[in-house]
Design a protein around this motif. Structure first.
Motif, mmCIF file in Angstrom:
data_model
loop_
_atom_site.group_PDB
_atom_site.id
_atom_site.type_symbol
_atom_site.label_atom_id
_atom_site.label_comp_id
_atom_site.label_asym_id
_atom_site.label_seq_id
_atom_site.Cartn_x
_atom_site.Cartn_y
_atom_site.Cartn_z
ATOM 1 N N UNK A 69 0.854 -1.180 0.000
ATOM 2 C CA UNK A 69 0.000 0.000 0.000
ATOM 3 C C UNK A 69 0.893 1.234 0.000
ATOM 4 N N UNK A 70 0.663 2.142 -0.954
ATOM 5 C CA UNK A 70 1.487 3.335 -1.105
ATOM 6 C C UNK A 70 0.705 4.564 -0.651
ATOM 7 N N UNK A 71 1.198 5.256 0.362
ATOM 8 C CA UNK A 71 0.536 6.428 0.921
ATOM 9 C C UNK A 71 1.301 7.690 0.542
ATOM 10 N N UNK A 72 0.605 8.619 -0.090
ATOM 11 C CA UNK A 72 1.239 9.826 -0.634
ATOM 12 C C UNK A 72 1.504 10.876 0.443
ATOM 13 N N UNK A 142 4.234 13.083 4.509
ATOM 14 C CA UNK A 142 3.089 12.937 5.394
ATOM 15 C C UNK A 142 2.597 11.501 5.393
ATOM 16 N N UNK A 143 2.657 10.844 4.228
ATOM 17 C CA UNK A 143 2.266 9.440 4.136
ATOM 18 C C UNK A 143 3.140 8.547 4.998
ATOM 19 N N UNK A 146 1.548 8.745 8.355
ATOM 20 C CA UNK A 146 0.323 7.948 8.375
ATOM 21 C C UNK A 146 0.662 6.462 8.414
ATOM 22 N N UNK A 147 1.666 6.048 7.646
ATOM 23 C CA UNK A 147 2.040 4.629 7.627
ATOM 24 C C UNK A 147 2.559 4.184 8.984
ATOM 25 N N UNK A 148 3.310 5.038 9.657
ATOM 26 C CA UNK A 148 3.792 4.697 10.998
ATOM 27 C C UNK A 148 2.620 4.571 11.967
#
Length: 331
Positions: A69-72, A142-143, A146-148
């Protein structure tokens, strides 16, 4: 007659496929930008409001060997991962790249309590809705925050964690950066121009360099500011600036339980609040060549990859080097 029926069925299938692709390029929630893969919609309720989260879900040929999953980041969209998506899919992974609420092709709410936990929860709901309950979560800027937060909230659903030049590796307020209200940030967002975006990205994302290929990402972002939902987008950006500044993850990163990879461009100087911080404080923050080493040493099972000559967006500035390092770490 049978042959004609088969032909018509085939033409119908082709027409539906083309229509799906065309729909993915239509203007959605204020962004008229063609994404590299078909865009799907996840509809859900959060904080008593109805939202649409746009996302790409790209499958490899054959059985996927896993999901990533890739979070921008804040000044990015799911589409900015285009090169990374292709590399990972070619390597056999299923790749999901969403646009967070407030960004790009997703809903831009007039009122919403933005938090890392809320965005992580929205992402988890999306993944569960498409049958993904265990994935490598990879976020940039920022992603990365969020991923952390996602990995801390859903450790049993996070196979591995990858953070690319994440924000929140230091607590800017505790280091002396004064708090700025979202109202002031909103006023600044309203003044966004092509030149202001390029100047910031050139100095921070690309370590002072600039290629014409970077223009597409500046213009993509600028089109939202100048589009029909530009005012609402500016407010959402002000709210997420407040979210990032007030919700650092640095103190909780040692609690991460899964194998993790931290990738940083040593020339990165990103620090929320650096624009309004006093000069002596500004000099103390945003040193990724130091932060990468310090933070990775505090995270159990963390691998650090540094790019000495790259800035905040190594996946765009030097995709070949970046992707080689990423694939070398992934199973």
């Amino acid at each position: 007659m049978k042959f004609s029926t088969q032909i018509l069925a085939l033409l119908g299938a082709i027409t539906c496929a083309l229509a799906s692709v065309v729909r993915s390029s239509d203007s959605a929630n204020g962004l008229d930008f063609v994404y590299p893969y078909p865009v799907k919609s996840y509809r859900f309720v959060s904080q008593r409001k109805h939202f649409t989260m746009s996302y790409m879900d790209v499958m490899p040929e054959g059985t996927p060997k896993g999901s990533i999953v890739l979070l921008h980041g804040k000044n990015f969209c799911g589409a900015t991962w285009n090169a990374t998506i292709q590399v990972l899919v070619d390597d056999g992974y299923r790749v999901v790249a969403p646009d967070q609420v407030g960004f790009c092709k997703s809903t831009k709410p007039s009122e919403y309590q933005f938090s890392l936990m809320a965005l992580a929860q929205n992402t988890n709901g999306l993944l569960n809705s498409i049958g993904i309950t265990n994935a490598t979560i990879m976020g940039h800027s920022m992603g990365g925050m969020i991923s952390a937060r996602y990995a801390l909230m859903y450790p049993n659903e996070t196979y591995q964690l990858v953070m690319v030049d994440p924000l929140g590796l230091e607590n800017w307020f505790s280091l002396g950066v004064p708090y700025q209200s979202p109202d002031l940030s909103y006023s600044s967002e309203l003044e966004t121009t092509y030149d202001s975006l390029k100047t910031y990205q050139q100095s921070t994302y690309y370590a002072g360099t600039w290629l014409s290929s970077y223009d597409v990402w500046v213009n993509m972002l600028l089109s939202i500011y100048q589009g029909p939902l530009g005012d609402r987008f500016a407010w959402n950006m002000a709210e997420t600036t407040d979210m990032i500044f007030t919700q650092p993850v640095i103190d909780e990163l040692p609690n991460l339980q899964m194998s993790s990879l931290l990738m940083v461009g040593d020339k990165d100087t990103t620090a929320i609040g650096s624009k309004w911080a006093p000069a002596d404080i500004k000099a103390l923050i945003g040193h990724y060549e130091v932060l990468g080493k310090e933070v990775s040493a505090e995270i159990p099972g963390c691998t650090l990859v540094e790019f000495p000559l790259l800035g905040h967006a190594p996946q765009i500035q030097d995709p070949d080097t970046f992707h080689a390092a990423l694939l070398n770490w992934l199973p």
